[in-house]
Design an enzyme around this catalytic site. Sequence first.
Site, PDB file in Angstrom:
ATOM      1  N   THR A 130      52.595  45.956  30.831  1.00 13.00           N
ATOM      2  CA  THR A 130      52.736  45.395  31.846  1.00 13.00           C
ATOM      3  C   THR A 130      53.466  46.101  33.044  1.00 13.00           C
ATOM      4  O   THR A 130      54.319  46.829  32.392  1.00 13.00           O
ATOM      5  CB  THR A 130      53.107  44.054  31.689  1.00 13.00           C
ATOM      6  N   TYR A 155      59.699  37.944  28.085  1.00 12.61           N
ATOM      7  CA  TYR A 155      58.431  38.660  27.906  1.00 12.61           C
ATOM      8  C   TYR A 155      58.384  40.139  28.497  1.00 12.61           C
ATOM      9  O   TYR A 155      58.163  40.907  27.568  1.00 12.61           O
ATOM     10  CB  TYR A 155      57.407  37.899  28.663  1.00 12.61           C
ATOM     11  N   LYS A 159      57.962  43.511  26.068  1.00 10.47           N
ATOM     12  CA  LYS A 159      56.903  44.579  26.194  1.00 10.47           C
ATOM     13  C   LYS A 159      57.346  45.823  26.522  1.00 10.47           C
ATOM     14  O   LYS A 159      56.982  47.086  26.181  1.00 10.47           O
ATOM     15  CB  LYS A 159      56.181  43.940  27.470  1.00 10.47           C
TER      16      LYS A 159
END
Length: 346
Positions: A130, A155, A159
């Site tokens: 992302t 989050y 990642k």
Amino acid sequence: MKLLVTGGAGFIGSAVVRRAIAEGHQVVNLDALTYAACLENLAEVDDNPNYTFLEADIRDRAAVDRALADYTPDAVMHLAAESHVDRSIDEPGAFIDTNVTGTFVLLEAARAYWQGKGRPNWFRFHHISTDEVYGSLGPDGQFTEDTPYDPRSPYSASKAASDHLVRAWAETYGLPVVLTNCSNNYGPYQFPEKLVPVTILNALAEKPLPIYGDGSNVRDWLYVEDHAEALLLVVQKGQVGRSYNVGGENECTNLQLVQKLCGVLDRLCPRETPYNELITFVSDRPGHDARYSIDPTRIREELGWRPSVNIDEGLMKTVQWYMDNETWWRALQNRKGVGKRLGTPV
């Protein structure tokens, strides 16, 4: 190609599987079927002889080893992840467990498989990530593949950690990897906890349309079918060791996005008063990144890819899909967290 796709029953993963099958690839979909997974996303390919589904967890090394040995893929496309920022605020441990530990287990299994095959140069490990790993932008500038990492949520931190693991396995062990970092996806089959489906379904139910803070946070919006096309291009033609930013070239504020959705709904499903009257501003998300913006120059110049769907066309398609597929989203309404505010300030 023979592809092992992790998380292929999710939103982006299922789009990749459907497109890969349409392009004639063989696909093994390895998915643990957690709360956001939905096998109905794959109904159109379920009977295709080139498609196989395996219910397994990427953290289960034995299961991953068996999948690699049994199906001998040319590439692993790693999409399995916990992905909702609000949930990561409430339950960060699940994000570390799946996104970091799960990626480690998968990398080790892929490395053993690749080494056992004699380190073939045709193998690829494609890690899908992302743009949130880059942090938050001011009013100007864009993320490039060289932008320093600066994650701000559990989050995005998980990642970022998984991205670093993939690069480390490439440098240390020579594993042939490619990476992609995408902007915000939207489109058919998106689980009803993200902004676009929440807005559509709340509007159809004539419920408030919640917008965090003042709605000024900016995102680049990428239609999921365009993203799937880009991912399959990268796994086949991307340069080993290279990362590619995948953007939709559709930048707007969250408020503008919801207003666009309201305009589409006014056309497709008119009510007595405009849908934008349902817009409600709510308390902001902790650490809410101000702006994301992708510079897609590398993937455009090296691989010849550009998004084909602009934001207005994509939102029209998306709203129409949710209106036409009530059975699909009704079945998800009772899943954990759907319809509830998550990630509230502490």
